[in-house]
Design a protein around this motif. Structure first.
Motif, PDB file in Angstrom:
ATOM      1  N   GLU A 124      77.410  25.662   9.886  1.00 43.04           N
ATOM      2  CA  GLU A 124      75.962  25.579   9.719  1.00 43.04           C
ATOM      3  C   GLU A 124      75.632  26.058   8.309  1.00 43.04           C
ATOM      4  O   GLU A 124      76.106  27.109   7.867  1.00 43.04           O
ATOM      5  N   ARG A 125      74.835  25.282   7.586  1.00 40.19           N
ATOM      6  CA  ARG A 125      74.365  25.683   6.257  1.00 40.19           C
ATOM      7  C   ARG A 125      73.097  26.506   6.407  1.00 40.19           C
ATOM      8  O   ARG A 125      72.196  26.133   7.170  1.00 40.19           O
ATOM      9  N   VAL A 126      73.005  27.614   5.671  1.00 39.52           N
ATOM     10  CA  VAL A 126      71.830  28.487   5.763  1.00 39.52           C
ATOM     11  C   VAL A 126      71.361  28.852   4.363  1.00 39.52           C
ATOM     12  O   VAL A 126      72.161  28.958   3.433  1.00 39.52           O
ATOM     13  N   SER A 127      70.055  29.054   4.213  1.00 38.35           N
ATOM     14  CA  SER A 127      69.496  29.356   2.896  1.00 38.35           C
ATOM     15  C   SER A 127      68.662  30.631   2.891  1.00 38.35           C
ATOM     16  O   SER A 127      67.901  30.878   1.953  1.00 38.35           O
ATOM     17  N   SER A 128      68.805  31.451   3.931  1.00 40.15           N
ATOM     18  CA  SER A 128      68.113  32.733   3.956  1.00 40.15           C
ATOM     19  C   SER A 128      68.905  33.703   4.815  1.00 40.15           C
ATOM     20  O   SER A 128      69.718  33.294   5.655  1.00 40.15           O
ATOM     21  N   ALA A 131      68.135  33.135   8.559  1.00 44.30           N
ATOM     22  CA  ALA A 131      68.826  31.986   9.142  1.00 44.30           C
ATOM     23  C   ALA A 131      70.317  32.268   9.287  1.00 44.30           C
ATOM     24  O   ALA A 131      70.956  31.855  10.263  1.00 44.30           O
ATOM     25  N   GLY A 132      70.875  32.987   8.305  1.00 48.37           N
ATOM     26  CA  GLY A 132      72.294  33.321   8.363  1.00 48.37           C
ATOM     27  C   GLY A 132      72.626  34.229   9.525  1.00 48.37           C
ATOM     28  O   GLY A 132      73.620  34.012  10.236  1.00 48.37           O
ATOM     29  N   ALA A 135      72.535  32.264  12.713  1.00 44.11           N
ATOM     30  CA  ALA A 135      73.713  31.403  12.855  1.00 44.11           C
ATOM     31  C   ALA A 135      74.931  32.213  13.276  1.00 44.11           C
ATOM     32  O   ALA A 135      75.731  31.771  14.112  1.00 44.11           O
ATOM     33  N   ILE A 169      76.554  38.370   5.404  1.00 43.51           N
ATOM     34  CA  ILE A 169      75.342  37.581   5.181  1.00 43.51           C
ATOM     35  C   ILE A 169      74.359  38.357   4.308  1.00 43.51           C
ATOM     36  O   ILE A 169      73.792  37.824   3.335  1.00 43.51           O
ATOM     37  N   GLU A 183      72.786  29.777  -1.240  1.00 44.50           N
ATOM     38  CA  GLU A 183      72.982  29.295   0.117  1.00 44.50           C
ATOM     39  C   GLU A 183      74.301  29.847   0.628  1.00 44.50           C
ATOM     40  O   GLU A 183      75.131  30.345  -0.138  1.00 44.50           O
TER      41      GLU A 183
END
Length: 429
Positions: A124-128, A131-132, A135, A169, A183
Motif C-alpha cells: 500500500e502506498r501512503v503519503s502521510s 495513512a501509514g 496501513a 512510519i 511518500e
C-alpha cells in the motif's frame, strides 16, 4: 576510445579496475573518473566534474572525445543525466530518468508489478503518517516499511512487531530521509532467503549477468539495523539455474517489455532483489545500477571484456556479442566500515597494510577513502574498504578474504566476521 566513469565508491573502484583491462582503451585510450577516489586513481585519471551540471558533463565528453559514459551510482540516473547525454549523441550505460524510477520510487515499481502481473508482495502506498499507521495495522506484523525514494540503502525497516513498524512510519514522515520520505510503501513481509540477480539489457535483448548474496544488517548473525551492505559473495548457489530462468521469464522480461510498451525503454543493468519464497521467486526491489558490494564480487569473476559489454548495451547491439562469461570460482567481499556506521561514522583514521592485504591475491577496493599527508590513505565514509578474495568454495573465499582483512592496520574500522555464513553452513552440511 576514451571512457568516462561516474562515481566515487567501492562499486566504481571495481568498475574502474575492470574497465582499465578493456580492449576499448587499447591504442592510447584514457579512462577518466569523476570524481573517483584514491583507489580509482590507480586505474583512471580522476577529474573534478559536477555531474548534476548536465551541460558541463556534455561539454567534457565533447572536448575529451568520450566514446562511452558509465554511470556508477543511481542518483545521476534518477536525475536524468543519461537522457541528456544520449540527446547529445554520447553513448551511455544506464537507463533514462523515466525507467530509473524503478529505483527512484518504490511505489512506481510496485504499481508496475501490479500492471504487468509480476510476482511481488502485497503493498500500500501512503503519503502521510496517519495513512501509514493505518496501513501498518491492516497488514499486521511482521511488515516491511520503505521510504519511497532514494535513501542510500537506509530507508527500509523490516519490522517484526507493530511498535517497530509504527516508529519507522513516524521516522519517515518526520523527515529523516528528506524528499525520499515524502511518500512511503507498506509491504507484505515475504518469508524466505534473499538473493540478488543481475541482467544486462539494451531495451530489447536481455542477457543474464550473475548472481550474488548481500548481507544488509550491520551485525553478525544478521542483527542490527540495515545498511548499504556489509559484504557479499558470488555466485549465490541458492539461486539455481532453474530459479534464474524463472526470474528472467516472470520478473525481468515483463518489466523490460512493460517499460518499452509504455514509452520508457530500459537500457543498462537491472539489479533484481528477489525473495525465494515457498511460492517461487518474488521481487523485493529493483535497482537501476550495479549493486554495492555485489559489483565487486561479480567483477572479480568476470572473464569477458566489461567495456565491450557496456558499450554494446549503450549502442543497442547486445544481441550481436557473446554473453558474459564468468569463472567457476567464488568471490567474497568484506566491507570495512567506520566505527559508528550506519549512524555517524568516525572519519579521518589512517589505513595501513593494503599492500600486505593484497599480497595473497585479494583485492582491496576503496569505498570511502581520501588521500592524507605523505601518501597516507584515510577513512572518509561509512563504508570505507571492500576486501575481496576468491576461492574454490565460499568457505575458501571467506578464509582468504578475512586473512586479507587481518593484514590491514585500520583501528577505526570494523567488519562483520560471518559474510557468506549461509552458504558456508550448507557446504559443511
Amino acid at each position: 576510445m576514451n571512457i568516462l566513469l561516474l562515481g566515487s565508491g567501492g562499486r566504481e573502484h571495481a568498475l574502474a579496475w575492470k574497465l582499465a583491462q578493456s580492449s576499448l582503451l587499447a591504442g592510447g585510450g584514457t579512462l577518466y573518473a569523476a570524481p573517483g577516489n584514491p583507489g580509482i586513481a590507480a586505474h583512471a585519471t580522476c577529474i573534478g566534474l559536477d555531474v548534476t551540471d548536465h551541460a558541463a558533463t556534455i561539454a567534457f565528453c565533447d572536448s575529451h572525445r568520450i566514446g562511452l559514459v558509465v554511470v556508477g551510482p543511481e542518483a545521476p540516473l534518477v536525475d536524468g543525466l543519461a537522457d541528456s547525454l544520449r540527446g547529445a549523441g554520447v553513448p551511455v550505460f544506464g537507463p533514462g530518468q523515466a525507467a530509473a524510477q524503478l529505483e527512484g520510487s518504490k511505489g512506481f515499481t510496485k504499481d508496475l508489478c501490479a500492471r504487468a502481473g509480476i510476482p511481488t508482495g502485497g503493498y500500500e502506498r501512503v503519503s502521510s503518517e496517519e495513512a501509514g499507521l493505518a496501513a501498518v495495522h491492516r497488514f499486521g506484523a511482521p511488515v516491511v516499511i520503505k521510504a519511497d525514494g532514494l535513501a542510500a540503502g537506509k530507508g527500509v525497516t523490516v519490522a517484526m512487531d507493530l511498535a517497530t513498524a509504527e516508529a519507522a512510519i513516524r521516522e519517515i514522515f518526520a523527515g529523516r530521509f528528506g524528499e525520499a520520505g515524502a511518500e512511503a510503501v507498506v509491504e507484505e513481509f515475504l518469508d524466505g532467503e534473499e538473493a540478488s540477480f543481475f541482467a544486462l539489457t539494451d531495451g530489447a535483448t536481455i542477457v543474464p549477468f550473475a548472481s550474488a548474496q548481500d548481507h544488509k544488517r550491520v551485525g553478525d548473525g544478521d542483527t542490527g539495523p540495515n545498511t548499504g551492505g556489509m559484504g557479499a559473495y558470488s555466485p549465490a548457489r541458492v539461486l539455481t539455474p532453474a530459479l534464474q530462468a524463472e526470474c528472467m521469464t516472470r520478473i525481468i522480461a515483463p518489466t523490460v517489455k512493460t517499460l518499452a510498451d509504455e514509452g520508457m525503454p530500459y537500457s543498462g543493468v537491472l539489479f533484481l532483489g528477489v525473495m525465494l519464497t515457498a511460492e517461487g521467486p518474488k521481487l523485493i526491489e529493483y535497482n537501476c545500477r550495479f549493486g554495492d558490494p555485489e559489483c565487486q564480487v561479480m567483477l572479480m569473476r568476470l572473464e569477458s571484456d566489461l567495456g565491450e559489454l557496456l558499450l554494446a548495451c549503450a549502442e543497442n547491439r547486445l544481441a550481436a556479442i557473446e554473453p558474459p562469461r564468468f569463472s567457476d570460482a567464488t568471490a567474497l567481499t568484506v566491507v570495512m566500515a567506520g566505527a559508528g556506521y550506519p549512524g555517524e561514522p568516525k572519519k579521518g583514521g589512517r589505513i595501513d597494510g593494503i599492500a600486505a592485504a593484497e599480497a595473497g591475491g585479494a583485492k582491496v577496493f576503496h569505498a570511502g577513502t581520501k588521500p592524507g599527508a605523505d601518501g597516507a590513505i584515510l577513512a572518509n565514509g561509512g563504508r570505507v574498504l571492500n576486501v575481496t578474495a576468491q576461492g574454490h568454495s565460499v568457505s575458501e573465499a571467506q578464509a582468504a578474504a578475512y586473512a586479507a582483512v587481518d593484514a590491514l592496520d585500520a583501528p577505526d574500522l570494523f567488519c562483520r566476521r560471518d559474510i557468506g555464513w549461509r552458504e558456508v553452513a550448507r557446504e559443511r552440511g
